[in-house]
Enzyme design. Sequence first.
Site, PDB file in Angstrom:
ATOM      1  N   HIS A  68       0.829  -1.204   0.000  1.00 15.44           N
ATOM      2  CA  HIS A  68       0.000   0.000   0.000  1.00 15.44           C
ATOM      3  C   HIS A  68       0.870   1.264   0.000  1.00 15.44           C
ATOM      4  CE1 HIS A  68      -2.720   2.911   2.278  1.00 15.44           C
ATOM      5  NE2 HIS A  68      -3.404   2.638   1.185  1.00 15.44           N
ATOM      6  N   ARG A  69       0.824   2.000  -1.094  1.00 17.31           N
ATOM      7  CA  ARG A  69       1.680   3.181  -1.287  1.00 17.31           C
ATOM      8  C   ARG A  69       3.159   2.783  -1.192  1.00 17.31           C
ATOM      9  NH1 ARG A  69      -1.755   7.149   2.838  1.00 17.31           N
ATOM     10  NH2 ARG A  69      -3.785   6.349   2.213  1.00 17.31           N
ATOM     11  N   GLU A  91       0.336  -0.655  -4.718  1.00 17.41           N
ATOM     12  CA  GLU A  91      -0.796   0.265  -4.817  1.00 17.41           C
ATOM     13  C   GLU A  91      -0.263   1.672  -4.675  1.00 17.41           C
ATOM     14  OE1 GLU A  91      -4.006   2.895  -3.157  1.00 17.41           O
ATOM     15  OE2 GLU A  91      -2.037   2.375  -2.336  1.00 17.41           O
ATOM     16  N   ASP A 117      -1.273   6.199  -5.557  1.00 17.05           N
ATOM     17  CA  ASP A 117      -2.307   7.211  -5.800  1.00 17.05           C
ATOM     18  C   ASP A 117      -1.809   8.224  -6.824  1.00 17.05           C
ATOM     19  OD1 ASP A 117      -4.126   6.538  -3.315  1.00 17.05           O
ATOM     20  OD2 ASP A 117      -2.078   6.693  -2.558  1.00 17.05           O
ATOM     21  N   HIS A 172      -0.848  10.884  -2.200  1.00 18.63           N
ATOM     22  CA  HIS A 172      -2.180  10.519  -1.717  1.00 18.63           C
ATOM     23  C   HIS A 172      -3.062  11.724  -1.428  1.00 18.63           C
ATOM     24  CE1 HIS A 172      -5.182   9.553   1.407  1.00 18.63           C
ATOM     25  NE2 HIS A 172      -5.327   8.434   0.724  1.00 18.63           N
ATOM     26  N   GLU A 175      -4.707   4.136  -8.119  1.00 22.18           N
ATOM     27  CA  GLU A 175      -5.924   4.775  -7.624  1.00 22.18           C
ATOM     28  C   GLU A 175      -5.973   6.211  -8.131  1.00 22.18           C
ATOM     29  OE1 GLU A 175      -8.014   6.402  -3.536  1.00 22.18           O
ATOM     30  OE2 GLU A 175      -6.582   4.744  -3.368  1.00 22.18           O
ATOM     31  N   LYS A 217      -7.262   9.990  -8.143  1.00 18.26           N
ATOM     32  CA  LYS A 217      -7.768  10.966  -7.185  1.00 18.26           C
ATOM     33  C   LYS A 217      -7.946  12.309  -7.884  1.00 18.26           C
ATOM     34  CE  LYS A 217      -6.077   9.092  -2.858  1.00 18.26           C
ATOM     35  NZ  LYS A 217      -7.434   8.920  -2.346  1.00 18.26           N
ATOM     36  N   ASP A 223       0.238  -2.052   4.372  1.00 15.33           N
ATOM     37  CA  ASP A 223       1.427  -1.214   4.560  1.00 15.33           C
ATOM     38  C   ASP A 223       2.668  -2.064   4.816  1.00 15.33           C
ATOM     39  OD1 ASP A 223      -0.140   1.082   4.391  1.00 15.33           O
ATOM     40  OD2 ASP A 223      -0.375   1.265   6.560  1.00 15.33           O
TER      41      ASP A 223
END
Length: 245
Positions: A7-8, A34, A36, A49, A109, A111, A230
Amino acid sequence: MTTIFAHRGYSSDYPENTMAAFKAAETTGAEGIELDVQLTKDGVPVIIHDITLERTTTGKGMVRDHTYEELHTLSAGLWFDPTFEAERIPSLSEFIEWFQQTDLIVNIELKGPAFERDQLLEAVMSQVVTAGILSRVILSSFDHHIVLQAKQKYPELQTAILVVSGLVNPVQYIRSIGVDMDFHYFYALMLPQEIGALVANGIKVRPYTVNDEQFIALSLQLGCDSIITDDPVLALQIRQSVEKG
């Protein structure tokens, strides 16, 4: 096998959404990353993010009010630890150049405000298509309109709707959209039987941000397609333990 998405990037040990976090994630053995993406003032897709700069950079104000060159002068790692002061906000193109040399999957993702949907989707997908990585991309968003738009324009693209609420009849909602969609949900807001119903209906389920050992194990046991975490090292250790029985 349930795949593990960092995640990130490897954000438990590195500053999120930086090349350091992405490169570290690859070394853990995680299958995916993953991240953003949003647009700068001059229309460049960048990886960050928050819609504002204060939490994870040395800048101030909204991301979309700054040009890429302005953003590139900021540190995106100092907030995490002084050793990461040299980390910058990556552009999507910078990430893709590195990503092409790996065997990873990426969950992008999207945004940004609704009025930027067309511009954001085109900016991101033009780079994805040009780089020839379409088959290795999952595109997701809390804005389900842009996800549907992406699926209609790029039918072969894997897409996912993001939710941060416990939906009533989520299978019915997903089917009502009219195209195949994966389902990314905040891990604590669904019961095991609700997750099981999604899996049983052939929907690829990916909980986020799962850092708790108990929930990681539960997600594996329920047959989730992927886990977004994470701490990919912890998730991989638990997966190995579960697989051994």
